[in-house]
Scaffold this motif. Structure first.
Motif, PDB file in Angstrom:
ATOM      1  N   SER A  73       0.818  -1.217   0.000  1.00  0.00           N
ATOM      2  CA  SER A  73       0.000   0.000   0.000  1.00  0.00           C
ATOM      3  C   SER A  73       0.850   1.265   0.000  1.00  0.00           C
ATOM      4  N   ARG A  74       2.183   1.090   0.077  1.00  0.00           N
ATOM      5  CA  ARG A  74       3.123   2.213   0.123  1.00  0.00           C
ATOM      6  C   ARG A  74       2.790   3.153   1.289  1.00  0.00           C
ATOM      7  N   GLN A  75       2.763   2.581   2.461  1.00  0.00           N
ATOM      8  CA  GLN A  75       2.497   3.380   3.657  1.00  0.00           C
ATOM      9  C   GLN A  75       3.523   3.043   4.739  1.00  0.00           C
ATOM     10  N   ILE A  76       4.000   4.068   5.427  1.00  0.00           N
ATOM     11  CA  ILE A  76       4.924   3.931   6.550  1.00  0.00           C
ATOM     12  C   ILE A  76       4.259   4.548   7.762  1.00  0.00           C
ATOM     13  N   ARG A  77       4.238   3.817   8.874  1.00  0.00           N
ATOM     14  CA  ARG A  77       3.553   4.283  10.081  1.00  0.00           C
ATOM     15  C   ARG A  77       4.507   4.307  11.267  1.00  0.00           C
ATOM     16  N   PHE A  78       4.492   5.407  12.007  1.00  0.00           N
ATOM     17  CA  PHE A  78       5.266   5.544  13.234  1.00  0.00           C
ATOM     18  C   PHE A  78       4.322   5.639  14.423  1.00  0.00           C
ATOM     19  N   SER A  79       4.771   5.089  15.558  1.00  0.00           N
ATOM     20  CA  SER A  79       4.018   5.250  16.802  1.00  0.00           C
ATOM     21  C   SER A  79       4.990   5.329  17.961  1.00  0.00           C
ATOM     22  N   SER A  80       4.602   6.078  18.979  1.00  0.00           N
ATOM     23  CA  SER A  80       5.384   6.165  20.214  1.00  0.00           C
ATOM     24  C   SER A  80       4.504   6.769  21.284  1.00  0.00           C
ATOM     25  N   GLY A  81       4.886   6.597  22.535  1.00  0.00           N
ATOM     26  CA  GLY A  81       4.206   7.299  23.604  1.00  0.00           C
ATOM     27  C   GLY A  81       4.606   8.765  23.600  1.00  0.00           C
ATOM     28  N   PRO A  82       3.843   9.619  24.298  1.00  0.00           N
ATOM     29  CA  PRO A  82       4.223  11.037  24.388  1.00  0.00           C
ATOM     30  C   PRO A  82       5.615  11.191  24.991  1.00  0.00           C
ATOM     31  N   VAL A  83       6.350  12.187  24.524  1.00  0.00           N
ATOM     32  CA  VAL A  83       7.682  12.464  25.051  1.00  0.00           C
ATOM     33  C   VAL A  83       7.689  13.877  25.621  1.00  0.00           C
ATOM     34  N   GLY A  84       8.553  14.104  26.604  1.00  0.00           N
ATOM     35  CA  GLY A  84       8.549  15.369  27.321  1.00  0.00           C
ATOM     36  C   GLY A  84       9.257  16.502  26.629  1.00  0.00           C
ATOM     37  N   LYS A  85      10.108  16.191  25.643  1.00  0.00           N
ATOM     38  CA  LYS A  85      10.854  17.235  24.952  1.00  0.00           C
ATOM     39  C   LYS A  85      10.831  16.973  23.463  1.00  0.00           C
ATOM     40  N   ASP A  86      11.199  17.986  22.681  1.00  0.00           N
ATOM     41  CA  ASP A  86      11.266  17.848  21.234  1.00  0.00           C
ATOM     42  C   ASP A  86      12.366  16.853  20.894  1.00  0.00           C
ATOM     43  N   ILE A  87      11.998  15.741  20.277  1.00  0.00           N
ATOM     44  CA  ILE A  87      12.958  14.673  20.038  1.00  0.00           C
ATOM     45  C   ILE A  87      12.631  13.969  18.734  1.00  0.00           C
ATOM     46  N   VAL A  88      13.660  13.446  18.083  1.00  0.00           N
ATOM     47  CA  VAL A  88      13.475  12.676  16.854  1.00  0.00           C
ATOM     48  C   VAL A  88      13.011  11.266  17.221  1.00  0.00           C
ATOM     49  N   VAL A  89      11.864  10.877  16.695  1.00  0.00           N
ATOM     50  CA  VAL A  89      11.360   9.514  16.885  1.00  0.00           C
ATOM     51  C   VAL A  89      12.002   8.574  15.877  1.00  0.00           C
ATOM     52  N   GLY A  90      12.199   9.058  14.649  1.00  0.00           N
ATOM     53  CA  GLY A  90      12.811   8.239  13.612  1.00  0.00           C
ATOM     54  C   GLY A  90      12.901   9.020  12.314  1.00  0.00           C
ATOM     55  N   ASP A  91      13.244   8.327  11.260  1.00  0.00           N
ATOM     56  CA  ASP A  91      13.296   8.997   9.963  1.00  0.00           C
ATOM     57  C   ASP A  91      13.007   8.021   8.839  1.00  0.00           C
TER      58      ASP A  91
END
Length: 330
Positions: free
Chosen positions: A74-92
């Motif tokens: 389907s050409r879809q990429i999905r990210f998930s994470s819990g809330p974080v307290g500061k501005d941070i890179v989850v992934g790329d």
């Protein structure tokens, strides 16, 4: 751990392919901190491992508690994470392809999307990587939708239709990128000593941050990047021209290219680059090494890191293109 995840990911993909179309349609699930690769249907730039050259699209997951899914059907990429307290890179996400430059030649292109989070808010930074300046037409690139998810709630942060627009519309690129990266040739003479200087800003207000170079060693005639890797004699060198390169950027580059947690780089891992720091890695007669400020140690991962840097970093993309363009035409 990163290597284990990489091998496990490749094994999972191979298993899916063996069991037919219905199973292959299932998304690939990526859990925890690591760097993962998947196939590009739009081609790959020079500099990669010839045996794995089709797997040049990349997803990185930075946080141990984060997850990503890649659905190549389907050409879809999905990210998930819990809330974080500061501005941070989850992934790329890094997508590879090519396009027609203003002079009519087809050149390698890549799209780099940083996925960030602060509290409940998701953001992205988008960068177009190309070996030449200008806009591009007839872009061939796998157009994925990028989605972020919180429990049952999900929203799209990049639609597939945006991919082509980014390469054709410079105003859109400026709106989506947080900073302006400038690149100029460090030496336009001998291809064995040529390199690039990376800075921030334009023209007179540009501040030089880093010099990068690739050279083939042990040869009397110029060779391409792929041939240099095959010969087992090559070197990638990075020279810090400033102490103001953001530490998180340096740490993330070490993570992406397999240099994280190397003892000789402990100071860089902890504090980032200081002005005049010099980092190099490469191979002599097939034996890998890693050197920092004159201290050299064996490095078994040199070839893997070298391929990743030359194929996946914007610096490597430019260096590989410049070198191949400098070779005698057959």
């Amino acid at each position: 751990m990163n290597e284990f995840c990489r091998v496990a990911s490749r094994a999972a993909i191979a298993t899916l392919l063996l069991y037919g179309v219905n199973v292959a349609a299932a998304p690939i699930e990526l859990s925890g901190r690591g760097v993962y690769h998947f196939a590009s249907a739009s081609g790959c730039p020079a500099g990669g491992d010839a045996a794995e050259n089709a797997d040049c699209n990349r997803i990185a997951v930075d946080l141990p508690a984060a997850k990503a899914e890649v659905d190549t059907t389907s050409r879809q990429i999905r990210f998930s994470s819990g809330p974080v307290g500061k501005d941070i890179v989850v992934g790329d996400v890094l997508l590879q392809g090519s396009g027609i430059a203003t002079d009519g030649q087809r050149v390698p292109l890549s799209l780099h999307v940083l996925v960030r989070r602060k509290g409940e808010q998701w953001e992205m930074e988008t960068y177009v990587h190309a070996p030449v300046e200008g806009n591009f037409s007839q872009v061939s690139m796998d157009a994925y939708e990028i989605v972020v998810r919180d429990g049952p709630h999900a929203h799209t942060i990049m639609a597939p239709a945006e991919v082509g627009k980014l390469f054709a519309d410079p105003s859109l690129r400026k709106r989506l990128a947080r900073s302006v990266v400038s690149v100029r040739s460090s030496d336009s003479g001998d291809p064995e000593t040529a390199g690039i200087t990376v800075g921030l800003g334009f023209g007179k207000v540009s501040k030089s941050l880093l010099r990068a170079g690739f050279k083939a060693t042990g040869t009397s005639s110029p060779v391409g990047v792929d041939q240099a890797f095959r010969s087992g004699n090559w070197e990638i060198k990075l020279d810090a021209l400033s102490s103001h390169i953001p530490r998180w950027v340096v740490q993330r580059e070490l993570f992406l290219f397999g240099l994280e947690n190397q003892p000789v780089l402990r100071a860089v891992q902890d504090s980032g680059f200081k002005k005049h720091d010099a980092l190099a890695f490469g191979a002599r007669d097939g034996k890998g090494y890693l050197r920092f400020n004159g201290r050299e140690t064996p490095f078994d991962g040199a070839v893997r890191s070298g391929h990743a840097f030359m194929q996946e970093s914007f610096m490597g993309l430019i260096l590989a293109w410049q070198r191949d363009q400098s070779l005698p035409k057959s």
